[in-house]
Design an enzyme around this catalytic site. Structure first.
Site, PDB file in Angstrom:
ATOM      1  N   HIS A  78      51.576  47.677  30.475  1.00 15.76           N
ATOM      2  CA  HIS A  78      50.350  47.167  31.559  1.00 15.76           C
ATOM      3  C   HIS A  78      49.024  47.226  30.014  1.00 15.76           C
ATOM      4  O   HIS A  78      47.936  47.311  30.380  1.00 15.76           O
ATOM      5  CB  HIS A  78      49.849  47.497  32.673  1.00 15.76           C
ATOM      6  CG  HIS A  78      50.327  46.739  33.585  1.00 15.76           C
ATOM      7  ND1 HIS A  78      50.471  47.262  34.785  1.00 15.76           N
ATOM      8  CD2 HIS A  78      51.724  46.206  34.145  1.00 15.76           C
ATOM      9  CE1 HIS A  78      51.439  46.900  35.862  1.00 15.76           C
ATOM     10  NE2 HIS A  78      51.565  45.630  35.499  1.00 15.76           N
ATOM     11  N   ASN A 133      58.757  59.740  44.561  1.00 16.49           N
ATOM     12  CA  ASN A 133      57.840  58.983  44.459  1.00 16.49           C
ATOM     13  C   ASN A 133      57.250  61.015  45.967  1.00 16.49           C
ATOM     14  O   ASN A 133      58.204  61.041  47.071  1.00 16.49           O
ATOM     15  CB  ASN A 133      57.448  58.366  45.471  1.00 16.49           C
ATOM     16  CG  ASN A 133      56.432  57.184  44.445  1.00 16.49           C
ATOM     17  OD1 ASN A 133      55.612  57.831  43.647  1.00 16.49           O
ATOM     18  ND2 ASN A 133      55.697  56.587  45.852  1.00 16.49           N
ATOM     19  N   LEU A 134      55.904  60.601  46.190  1.00  9.62           N
ATOM     20  CA  LEU A 134      55.388  61.338  47.437  1.00  9.62           C
ATOM     21  C   LEU A 134      55.635  60.848  48.310  1.00  9.62           C
ATOM     22  O   LEU A 134      56.063  61.567  49.431  1.00  9.62           O
ATOM     23  CB  LEU A 134      54.218  61.264  47.321  1.00  9.62           C
ATOM     24  CG  LEU A 134      52.568  62.551  47.267  1.00  9.62           C
ATOM     25  CD1 LEU A 134      53.369  64.063  46.760  1.00  9.62           C
ATOM     26  CD2 LEU A 134      51.032  61.745  46.986  1.00  9.62           C
TER      27      LEU A 134
END
Ligand code: APR
Length: 233
Positions: free
Chosen positions: A105, A197-198
Site C-alpha cells: 500500500h 491477531n487480537l
C-alpha cells in the site's frame, strides 16, 4: 522453509499508531473514504495532504515494537526465504531491522510525482505543494495506495504465496482485498496458514489462529520457527 508474512495495522498498534477499524470506525477522526481515495484528493487536496503530512510527522514520535524486531530476527535466519509484505505505510518494519519489506500500500516516507512518475524519499510536508525534485512540477502526492487504486507488487506477492510452505497473517482485520484473499492463495498453493491477531479476522479460514497482542505472539512464534530451522539444519 519458505515463509510469507503479511502484516497490518495491528502490528503497529502497540507502537502507538491507530488502526483503521477501531470501535468508532474512524481513522484518526476521519472516515477512510474521506482521505484515502483519489476522489477525496481531487475534491479537497489540502485536507488529504495535511492528513498524510500529520501521519508522516507522527512517525518520528513512535518506535518499532517487539513484533517488528522479531520479524527482523526471522529475516536474519531465513534470508530470502522470508517474504514480508505489509499493508502498513509506516516505516516501523525497516526501523525494526527488516531489510526486505514489500509495501503493497505504498509508504508515507515517499512522494510520487504524477507529472514525471518519479518517486522521492520524503520526510517533509506536501501541503505546501513543493516542486518535484526531478521535474520541477508541483505535482507531488503521498506514495500511498488509496481505495480503488492498484496495490504494488502483486505479481511477486502471488508468486511468493503460491510457493511458500507457511503463510502467516499478523494484525490485520481481513476485510480489505486483495490482502484479505492471500490466505486463499496460500491454501491453493498447498501451504499451511497461521493467524496471529487480537481477535479472529473476518477471513479467518486459517489452519491455526492464535489470539493476543502482537508483541507477545510474534516473538514467541519467531522463536518457534528459528528453533525448527536450527533443528533441520
Ligand atoms: N496485536 C495484534 N493485533 C491487533 C492489535 C495488537 N496489539 N491491535 C489491533 N489488532 C488487530 C485488530 O483486532 C484488527 O483485526 O489488528 C487488526 C487491524 O485491522 P484494521 O484496522 O482493519 O487494519 P488493516 O487490516 O491493516 O487494514 C487494511 O485497510 O484502510 C485500509 O489501506 C488501509 O492497509 C489498510 C487496510
Amino acid at each position: 522453509m519458505k515463509v510469507v508474512v503479511l502484516t497490518g495495522a495491528g502490528i503497529s498498534a502497540e507502537s502507538g499508531l491507530a488502526t483503521f477499524r477501531d470501535a468508532d470506525g474512524l481513522w484518526e477522526g476521519h472516515h477512510p473514504e474521506d482521505v484515502a481515495t483519489p476522489e477525496a484528493f481531487a475534491a479537497d487536496r489540502s485536507l488529504v495532504q495535511r492528513f498524510y503530512d500529520e501521519r508522516r510527522a507522527g512517525l518520528g514520535r513512535v518506535a518499532p515494537n517487539a513484533a517488528h524486531v522479531a520479524l527482523a530476527r526471522l529475516e536474519e535466519t531465513l534470508g530470502d526465504d522470508l517474504f514480508l509484505v505489509t499493508q502498513n505505510i509506516d516505516d516501523l518494519h525497516e526501523r525494526g531491522g527488516s531489510r526486505r519489506v514489500h509495501h503493497m500500500h505504498g509508504e508515507l516516507g515517499v512522494a510520487w510525482c504524477v507529472a514525471c512518475d518519479r518517486r522521492t524519499t520524503w520526510g517533509g510536508t506536501l501541503i505546501d505543494e513543493p516542486d518535484c525534485p526531478s521535474c520541477g512540477t508541483a505535482a507531488l502526492r503521498p506514495d500511498v495506495v488509496w481505495f480503488g487504486e492498484m496495490p504494488y507488487g502483486m505479481d511477486d506477492i502471488h508468486r511468493a504465496l503460491f510457493s511458500c510452505d507457511l503463510f502467516v497473517s499478523i494484525g490485520t482485520s481481513g476485510v480489505v482485498y486483495p490482502a484479505a484473499g492471500f490466505v486463499d492463495y496460500a491454501h491453493a498453493g498447498g501451504s499451511r496458514t497461521l493467524e496471529l491477531n487480537l481477535e479472529r479476522a473476518a477471513n479467518s479460514d486459517f489452519h491455526e489462529s492464535r489470539q493476543g497482542a502482537a508483541t507477545a505472539l510474534v516473538p514467541a512464534w519467531v522463536d518457534e520457527v528459528i528453533a525448527l530451522h536450527a533443528a533441520r539444519a
